[in-house]
Write a protein that holds these residues in place. Structure first.
Motif, PDB file in Angstrom:
ATOM      1  N   ASN A  43      -0.456  14.781  -6.941  1.00 12.03           N
ATOM      2  CA  ASN A  43      -0.215  16.294  -7.269  1.00 12.03           C
ATOM      3  C   ASN A  43       0.756  16.946  -6.148  1.00 12.03           C
ATOM      4  OD1 ASN A  43      -1.671  16.892  -9.934  1.00 12.03           O
ATOM      5  ND2 ASN A  43      -3.489  16.531  -8.533  1.00 12.03           N
ATOM      6  N   LEU A  44       0.567  16.619  -5.026  1.00  8.76           N
ATOM      7  CA  LEU A  44       1.355  16.946  -3.908  1.00  8.76           C
ATOM      8  C   LEU A  44       3.041  17.049  -3.827  1.00  8.76           C
ATOM      9  CD1 LEU A  44      -1.039  16.346  -0.745  1.00  8.76           C
ATOM     10  CD2 LEU A  44      -0.542  18.408  -1.778  1.00  8.76           C
ATOM     11  N   PRO A  45       3.497  15.852  -4.203  1.00  6.20           N
ATOM     12  CA  PRO A  45       5.129  15.716  -4.262  1.00  6.20           C
ATOM     13  C   PRO A  45       5.689  16.560  -5.099  1.00  6.20           C
ATOM     14  CG  PRO A  45       4.078  13.634  -3.891  1.00  6.20           C
ATOM     15  CD  PRO A  45       3.112  14.534  -4.071  1.00  6.20           C
ATOM     16  N   GLY A  46       5.147  16.590  -6.394  1.00  3.87           N
ATOM     17  CA  GLY A  46       5.430  17.197  -7.363  1.00  3.87           C
ATOM     18  C   GLY A  46       5.409  18.748  -7.272  1.00  3.87           C
ATOM     19  N   LYS A  47       4.181  19.157  -6.761  1.00  2.80           N
ATOM     20  CA  LYS A  47       4.163  20.658  -6.531  1.00  2.80           C
ATOM     21  C   LYS A  47       5.058  21.326  -5.308  1.00  2.80           C
ATOM     22  CE  LYS A  47      -0.776  21.142  -8.079  1.00  2.80           C
ATOM     23  NZ  LYS A  47      -0.183  22.097  -9.187  1.00  2.80           N
ATOM     24  N   PHE A  48       5.339  20.541  -4.680  1.00  2.00           N
ATOM     25  CA  PHE A  48       6.315  20.655  -3.572  1.00  2.00           C
ATOM     26  C   PHE A  48       7.733  20.806  -3.922  1.00  2.00           C
ATOM     27  CE2 PHE A  48       9.439  19.577  -0.333  1.00  2.00           C
ATOM     28  CZ  PHE A  48       9.054  20.343   0.705  1.00  2.00           C
ATOM     29  N   ILE A  49       8.151  20.065  -4.732  1.00  2.00           N
ATOM     30  CA  ILE A  49       9.255  19.735  -5.414  1.00  2.00           C
ATOM     31  C   ILE A  49       9.472  21.072  -6.523  1.00  2.00           C
ATOM     32  CG2 ILE A  49      11.134  18.576  -6.501  1.00  2.00           C
ATOM     33  CD1 ILE A  49      10.376  16.324  -4.943  1.00  2.00           C
ATOM     34  N   ALA A  75       0.852  -1.106   0.216  1.00  2.00           N
ATOM     35  CA  ALA A  75       0.019  -0.034   0.035  1.00  2.00           C
ATOM     36  C   ALA A  75       0.960   1.261   0.054  1.00  2.00           C
ATOM     37  CB  ALA A  75      -0.929  -0.224   1.263  1.00  2.00           C
ATOM     38  N   LEU A  76       1.822   1.182   0.821  1.00  2.00           N
ATOM     39  CA  LEU A  76       2.863   2.498   0.839  1.00  2.00           C
ATOM     40  C   LEU A  76       3.728   2.550  -0.592  1.00  2.00           C
ATOM     41  CD1 LEU A  76       4.395   2.148   4.594  1.00  2.00           C
ATOM     42  CD2 LEU A  76       2.693   3.804   3.754  1.00  2.00           C
ATOM     43  N   ALA A  77       3.886   1.323  -1.103  1.00  2.00           N
ATOM     44  CA  ALA A  77       4.672   1.531  -2.386  1.00  2.00           C
ATOM     45  C   ALA A  77       3.756   1.928  -3.455  1.00  2.00           C
ATOM     46  CB  ALA A  77       5.206   0.006  -2.665  1.00  2.00           C
ATOM     47  N   LEU A  78       2.578   1.647  -3.585  1.00  2.00           N
ATOM     48  CA  LEU A  78       1.471   1.951  -4.468  1.00  2.00           C
ATOM     49  C   LEU A  78       1.271   3.597  -4.230  1.00  2.00           C
ATOM     50  CD1 LEU A  78      -1.085  -0.873  -4.248  1.00  2.00           C
ATOM     51  CD2 LEU A  78       0.437  -0.183  -6.348  1.00  2.00           C
ATOM     52  N   LEU A  79       1.106   3.984  -2.808  1.00  2.00           N
ATOM     53  CA  LEU A  79       0.947   5.517  -2.848  1.00  2.00           C
ATOM     54  C   LEU A  79       2.119   6.485  -3.247  1.00  2.00           C
ATOM     55  CD1 LEU A  79      -0.772   5.421   0.845  1.00  2.00           C
ATOM     56  CD2 LEU A  79      -1.800   5.897  -1.349  1.00  2.00           C
ATOM     57  N   ALA A  80       3.248   5.764  -2.970  1.00  2.00           N
ATOM     58  CA  ALA A  80       4.573   6.561  -3.210  1.00  2.00           C
ATOM     59  C   ALA A  80       4.675   6.565  -4.835  1.00  2.00           C
ATOM     60  CB  ALA A  80       5.574   5.858  -2.858  1.00  2.00           C
ATOM     61  N   PHE A  81       4.171   5.487  -5.683  1.00  2.00           N
ATOM     62  CA  PHE A  81       4.220   5.225  -6.906  1.00  2.00           C
ATOM     63  C   PHE A  81       3.241   6.148  -7.754  1.00  2.00           C
ATOM     64  CE2 PHE A  81       2.820   3.562 -10.821  1.00  2.00           C
ATOM     65  CZ  PHE A  81       3.828   3.653 -11.709  1.00  2.00           C
ATOM     66  N   VAL A  82       2.270   6.507  -7.167  1.00  2.00           N
ATOM     67  CA  VAL A  82       1.188   7.540  -7.585  1.00  2.00           C
ATOM     68  C   VAL A  82       1.597   8.860  -7.500  1.00  2.00           C
ATOM     69  CG1 VAL A  82      -0.956   8.287  -7.151  1.00  2.00           C
ATOM     70  CG2 VAL A  82      -0.804   5.977  -7.405  1.00  2.00           C
ATOM     71  N   GLY A  83       2.377   9.130  -6.217  1.00  2.00           N
ATOM     72  CA  GLY A  83       2.713  10.498  -5.946  1.00  2.00           C
ATOM     73  C   GLY A  83       3.822  10.840  -6.942  1.00  2.00           C
ATOM     74  N   LEU A  84       4.872   9.988  -7.112  1.00  2.00           N
ATOM     75  CA  LEU A  84       6.088  10.343  -7.950  1.00  2.00           C
ATOM     76  C   LEU A  84       5.747  10.047  -9.567  1.00  2.00           C
ATOM     77  CD1 LEU A  84       8.749   8.199  -5.878  1.00  2.00           C
ATOM     78  CD2 LEU A  84       8.317  10.637  -6.003  1.00  2.00           C
ATOM     79  N   PHE A  85       4.746   9.652  -9.786  1.00  2.00           N
ATOM     80  CA  PHE A  85       4.621   9.318 -11.311  1.00  2.00           C
ATOM     81  C   PHE A  85       4.654  10.440 -12.298  1.00  2.00           C
ATOM     82  CE2 PHE A  85       2.164   8.150 -15.170  1.00  2.00           C
ATOM     83  CZ  PHE A  85       2.587   6.855 -15.519  1.00  2.00           C
TER      84      PHE A  85
END
Length: 430
Positions: A380-386, A243-253
C-alpha cells in the motif's frame, strides 16, 4: 525447485473443478467469512464514519484531521507483528489467544467511545479511538497469519475470497448501517451496536481450530531476534536480489489502481455526477462488483496457475484504468459511470485475491504474522505516496492524460514479473 511425484499428484487434486470445490468446501473458508467481517468492521469506525460523528458534534475540521492519524496503526502494524509471532498467550493457542484478546479490546474500546463520546472528554475519546485502531490492526495481523497457517497454499485464494466478502460486509455495516442508526437513534446506539457485532467474529474464532504448531520453537528466540529473524530468513531463503525484486513487485502491483484512488471522488464530481449518483454506483453497485471479482479470482486460482493469474491480474488492474476515459469523454452519462465502475471494481477484486494468495506463498510459517504484515504494508505504501502527487499531475495535464499514464505504470511490474518468473519456487505457484 523440482517437485516430487507425490507433490505433483497433490497439486493436481487442487486444479480444475475438483480444486475449486475442495478449496471452497474447507470449513476454514466459512471461518474466514466471519473473521473478514471482524477485520472490516473497525476500519471505518476510526475513519470516515468517525469523521462524520465528529463533524456532527461540531468538532473543528483541523481537529478531525489530527484524529484521523489514529488509523495509521493499520499502516505500521508490521512493527509489533514480531511480538505476536514471538509470544503466544497462555490460553487458547498461539493464534486464537491473540485473536480473542484483540477482539475483546475492540468491543471494550468501541463501547467506551459510544458511552463517553467526543463531547465529554475529547482527549479520552481520541485515546479510545487509538485503542480501537491498535486492536483492529492487531486483529488483522492475527487473521492474516491464521489464514496462511490453517490451510495449504492451494486453498489460500478461496480463503482470501471469503475473507474479502466478509470484509466488505463489515465495511457496509460500519459505513451505511452505522450512519442509518445514528440518524434514527443516536451515535451512542450506533457504536454500541458496532461493538456488539464484534461478538460474531469472536465466536467464530473461539469455535475455529488452532493451526498446527510450527517446527521452529519460536518461543526460544530472543526478543531482539524476533524482530530480526523474520526479515533475515526472508532474504536468506530468497537471496538478496530476488528478495528485493519480490518486495518491489508486491509494492508496485496495485500502483495503477492506487494512483487513481485518491482522485476518484473529485473526478466523479468534476464529471457532473451528483453525490447520490456516486453513492449508488460506486458505494453500492461497486461493492458487489468487487465481491464478484474476488470470487472470480479465488475460482481461477483454484482451477489454474497462480503464476499465470499474476500476469492477468496485473494487466487487468492496468487496462481497467482506460475505462475512465469513457467518463472523461462522456461526462454525466450514467452508462459510462456503470461501465467504468464495473471494469475497475471487477479487476480490483480479482487482483486483490491474487495478490493475497501470492503474498501468502512468500511467507515462512514460523514468521507468518511478521512477514505477511510487512508485505501487506508494502503493498500500500508506494501507491499511496505516488497517489498523493496525482493532483499535481492532473493540474499540469488533464484527467485523460493521467488515466493513460496510470495505465502504463504497470510496465515496471511486468518487467519485474518477467525477471522473477523462473526464479520463484514454481511448486508453490502452480
Amino acid at each position: 525447485m523440482t517437485s516430487s511425484p507425490h507433490a505433483d499428484s497433490e497439486l493436481q487434486n487442487y486444479k480444475g473443478w475438483a480444486g475449486i470445490k475442495r478449496a471452497f468446501a474447507t470449513p476454514s473458508a466459512l471461518t474466514m467469512l466471519f473473521l473478514g467481517f471482524g477485520s472490516g468492521l473497525p476500519f471505518l469506525l476510526v475513519g470516515a464514519t468517525l469523521s462524520t460523528w465528529l463533524r456532527d458534534t461540531g468538532v473543528a475540521l483541523s481537529v478531525i484531521g489530527l484524529v484521523s492519524y489514529a488509523s495509521f496503526f493499520y499502516v505500521l502494524k508490521f512493527l509489533w507483528a514480531p511480538l505476536i509471532d514471538r509470544y503466544p498467550l497462555p490460553f487458547l493457542g498461539r493464534r486464537k489467544g491473540w485473536l480473542a484478546l484483540s477482539q475483546l479490546l475492540l468491543i471494550s474500546a468501541l463501547a467506551g467511545m459510544a458511552l463517553f463520546g467526543p463531547q465529554s472528554s475529547l482527549l479520552l475519546f481520541v485515546a479510545l479511538t487509538g485503542l480501537v485502531a491498535l486492536a483492529g490492526a492487531t486483529q488483522d495481523i492475527v487473521v492474516d497469519a491464521y489464514r496462511i497457517e490453517v490451510a495449504p497454499v492451494q486453498s489460500q485464494a478461496a480463503l482470501a475470497a471469503t475473507y474479502i466478502l466478509g470484509y466488505r460486509f463489515g465495511l457496509i455495516i460500519s459505513g451505511a448501517i452505522a450512519l442509518y442508526l445514528a440518524e434514527l437513534t443516536s451515535w451512542t446506539t450506533a457504536y454500541l451496536v458496532m461493538a456488539a457485532c464484534i461478538l460474531l467474529p469472536l465466536l467464530a474464532g473461539l469455535l475455529s481450530k488452532e493451526p498446527a504448531a510450527q517446527a521452529l520453537a519460536i518461543r526460544e528466540i530472543r526478543l531482539r531476534d524476533a524482530f530480526i529473524k523474520p526479515f533475515q530468513e526472508f532474504f536468506s531463503r530468497n537471496g538478496i536480489w530476488l528478495a528485493l525484486a519480490l518486495l518491489a513487485f508486491v509494492g508496485l502491483f496495485k500502483l495503477p489502481d492506487q494512483m487513481i484512488g485518491v482522485l476518484a471522488g473529485p473526478f466523479y464530481l468534476d464529471s457532473g455526477y451528483t453525490k447520490a449518483d456516486i453513492a449508488t454506483v460506486s458505494k453500492v453497485y461497486g461493492v458487489w462488483i468487487g465481491i464478484a471479482g474476488a470470487f472470480l479470482g479465488g475460482i481461477c486460482i483454484a482451477a489454474f496457475s497462480l503464476r499465470s493469474m499474476l500476469v492477468i491480474a496485473a494487466l487487468a488492474v492496468s487496462v481497467s484504468n482506460i475505462a475512465y476515459l469513457l467518463m472523461a469523454n462522456n461526462p454525466g452519462e450514467n452508462w459510462a459511470f456503470f461501465a467504468t465502475i464495473s471494469a475497475d471494481n471487477l479487476s480490483q477484486g480479482f487482483a486483490g485475491v491474487v495478490l493475497v494468495a501470492f503474498m501468502s506463498s512468500l511467507t515462512n510459517r514460523n514468521f507468518t504474522a511478521t512477514q505477511y504484515a510487512l508485505l501487506a504494508s508494502l503493498a500500500n505504501l508506494p501507491g499511496k505516496f505516488i497517489g498523493g502527487l496525482s493532483g499535481y499531475i492532473v493540474e499540469a495535464s488533464s484527467y485523460s492524460a493521467f488515466f493513460i499514464m496510470s495505465t502504463f505504470s504497470v510496465i515496471p511490474t511486468l518487467l519485474l514479473l518477467a525477471w522473477i518468473w523462473h526464479r520463484i519456487q514454481a511448486d508453490k505457484l502452480q
